[in-house]
Design a protein around this motif. Structure first.
Motif, short mmCIF file in Angstrom:
data_model
loop_
_atom_site.label_atom_id
_atom_site.label_comp_id
_atom_site.label_asym_id
_atom_site.label_seq_id
_atom_site.Cartn_x
_atom_site.Cartn_y
_atom_site.Cartn_z
N TYR A 142 -10.36 -37.79 16.67
CA TYR A 142 -9.46 -37.95 17.81
C TYR A 142 -8.06 -37.49 17.42
O TYR A 142 -7.62 -37.71 16.29
CB TYR A 142 -9.40 -39.41 18.27
N PRO A 182 -15.60 -31.69 24.22
CA PRO A 182 -15.00 -32.99 24.56
C PRO A 182 -13.56 -33.10 24.09
O PRO A 182 -13.23 -32.64 23.00
CB PRO A 182 -15.89 -33.98 23.82
N LYS A 219 -10.98 -35.44 22.84
CA LYS A 219 -10.93 -36.79 22.25
C LYS A 219 -9.50 -37.09 21.83
O LYS A 219 -8.95 -36.43 20.95
CB LYS A 219 -11.86 -36.86 21.02
N TRP A 250 -6.30 -40.20 21.17
CA TRP A 250 -5.87 -41.60 21.04
C TRP A 250 -4.40 -41.67 21.41
O TRP A 250 -3.71 -40.65 21.39
CB TRP A 250 -6.14 -42.15 19.64
N ILE A 308 -8.23 -45.14 23.05
CA ILE A 308 -8.79 -43.80 22.93
C ILE A 308 -9.48 -43.44 24.23
O ILE A 308 -9.94 -44.31 24.98
CB ILE A 308 -9.80 -43.68 21.76
N VAL A 352 -12.05 -40.16 25.96
CA VAL A 352 -12.75 -38.89 25.77
C VAL A 352 -13.10 -38.35 27.14
O VAL A 352 -13.67 -39.05 27.97
CB VAL A 352 -14.06 -39.05 24.96
N LEU A 366 -21.73 -41.16 23.35
CA LEU A 366 -20.27 -41.18 23.30
C LEU A 366 -19.75 -42.58 23.64
O LEU A 366 -18.82 -43.06 23.00
CB LEU A 366 -19.69 -40.15 24.27
N VAL A 384 -17.29 -44.73 21.18
CA VAL A 384 -16.03 -45.34 21.61
C VAL A 384 -16.04 -46.84 21.35
O VAL A 384 -15.08 -47.40 20.80
CB VAL A 384 -15.79 -45.04 23.12
N GLY A 392 -13.40 -44.55 27.70
CA GLY A 392 -12.36 -44.93 26.74
C GLY A 392 -12.11 -46.42 26.78
O GLY A 392 -12.78 -47.16 27.51
#
Length: 421
Positions: A37, A98, A100, A102, A126, A128, A136, A140, A300
């Motif tokens: 991320y 994707p 990603k 934060w 975070i 995505v 996914l 997360v 997220g």
RNA sequence: GUGGUCAUAGCUCAAUAGGUAGAGCACCAGGUUGUGAUCCUGGCGGUUGGGGGUUCAAGUCCCCUUGGCCACCCCA
């Protein structure tokens, strides 16, 4: 009484507490970046429209928004959360998926402040965008779990649920509404009001008089489409495979309309049950599109610093000690010597502070003591004449007189370890 | 947003029944004309959150206001 003080619900974070905040961020960044991320920094101020969609959920959303018209006549708001900004950023920049990211930073809600609840509050999280894979969701959730562990928290419970596809969710809400409206024993007055606005929220009620109706309420799982059920099963299987403990809580809901399918929340049983949620999140497929972007799924979570730190206090973990200095320079010859010595120490990568105002040796030694420096470096007229300095371990060890040229080495390599002299 | 509760020195708190506002800690200085963390002595420090009222007299009683805390509401 000071002429000014912080506005209600806003506060200063002074050292050394601020050090703890910074380390909190650092730990979070390390966990997120270990999984690929990158940090996204978005403005704290955005067009009101970015957050307008949040208002469809609860009326509290618009009521608690810091919104105003700027000097250009633009309707803007301080962000009440970051997820919407992330989706706006995705729609604006169209990064490859994707995506990603934060984040960490302050958010604003115009609420009545109390402990653990401020008008300016920090969250880390975070998000995505662009991946539908239930694995996914698993990643997360697992990262959040890993973060709590990295802080040292143990009394954390993860609860998960699935709201199903939007159509499932819609059908479920109607079924809930019908159930609650016709339930013979009725609901509390407050829940009846909630029912008009947001039937899902009624499931959240902890009022005793609502419990019978809630217990008899339809279950969301019965409304899951085959695809939604399959997705949720895959998430659970993934969590089990990773050894992440969780509890399926059919009554878990989230207030905002944009949540789809997986939702989850982390609770601390070190806190009062009324406010034991440290953070949570879920899928918000469709939010990017609603903000003018392409169809893109998203998932997220966000968690609040304040409550998480309170939980840390309760568990006695993540207690950050103030940084110790390597050296504190005491100069009773006017201060010029201390300037050169602290500069040399700092240039060598050591941390050093000094006394100012040409105070007495006693006063400067008190400062050295208070600074918790490992060494006091003392310089007076004798030392200046001899080209030496006194190095005194502040833990009570024997002080030594060393040539000025050896000072840095002496502090980098404490006496007793340099037996080759 | 609703209700309750509290507000005294930088911090934590005292102040009898309205009768000139105190302590500990912290800070500063001295004891120790070159040495901290212990100890002793002294000092600095408050229009008692702010405003108004009652009273000969208000930290104390009344009203308003600001802020903290707690519960409710809400909780992205």
């Amino acid at each position: 009484m000071p002429a000014f003080q912080t506005s209600p619900g806003m506060r200063d974070i002074l050292p050394p507490e601020s050090e703890r905040w910074r380390r909190f961020d650092a730990v979070f960044a390390a966990v997120a970046e270990s999984a690929g991320y990158g940090q996204l920094m978005t403005p704290v101020l955005e067009d009101l429209g970015v957050f307008a969609r949040l208002g469809e959920g609860g009326e509290g959303v618009s009521k608690e928004m810091y919104q105003f018209t700027d000097k250009g006549g633009r309707d803007v708001a301080l962000r009440p959360e970051v997820t919407a900004s992330v989706c706006r950023a995705f729609a604006q920049h169209r990064p490859t998926t994707p995506w990603k990211v934060w984040y960490s930073g302050p958010n604003f809600r115009y609420e009545k402040p109390q402990r653990g609840r401020y008008r300016q509050f920090d969250q880390v999280g975070i998000e995505v965008v662009g991946v539908d894979d239930p694995m996914l969701d698993v990643e997360v959730i697992a990262l959040a779990d890993e973060f709590f562990r990295a802080l040292g928290l143990r009394r954390i419970t993860l609860i998960v649920n699935s709201l199903g596809e939007p159509e499932d969710r819609t059908r479920y809400i109607e079924a809930l509404r019908a159930h609650f409206e016709s339930f013979p024993e009725g609901l509390s007055a407050t829940s009846r009001e909630t029912l008009l606005r947001n039937p899902l929220r009624v499931l959240d009620s902890k009022r005793p008089e609502d419990q019978a109706a809630i217990a008899a309420a339809p279950q969301i799982a019965d409304f899951h489409s085959p695809a939604a059920a399959e997705h949720f099963e895959a998430v659970q299987a993934g969590l089990r495979a990773l050894g992440v403990d969780f509890v399926v809580e059919p009554k878990l809901v989230r207030g905002l309309d944009y949540y789809r399918r997986t939702i989850f929340e982390f609770q601390s049983d070190a806190l009062d049950s009324a406010q034991n949620a440290l953070g949570g999140g879920g899928r918000y497929d469709g939010l990017v599109e609603a903000l003018g972007g392409p169809p893109a799924s998203g998932v997220g979570f966000a968690l609040g610093l304040d409550r998480t730190l309170i939980a840390c206090d309760e568990e006695g973990v993540f207690q950050v000690l103030p940084r110790r200095l390597d050296a504190f320079v005491v100069d009773v010859t006017g201060g010029l010597q201390a300037a050169a010595i602290t500069a040399a120490l700092r240039a060598a990568g050591l941390t050093a502070d000094r006394g100012f105002d040409n105070r007495s040796m006693k006063a400067q030694m008190k400062l050295a003591n208070r600074s918790e420096a490992a060494y006091a470096v003392i310089i007076g007229e004798d030392e200046v004449a001899a080209g030496t300095v006194v190095v005194k371990p502040m833990d009570g060890g024997e002080q030594t007189n060393v040539p000025r040229s050896e000072l840095v080495a002496r502090i980098q390599r404490p006496t007793g370890t340099d037996r080759h002299d």
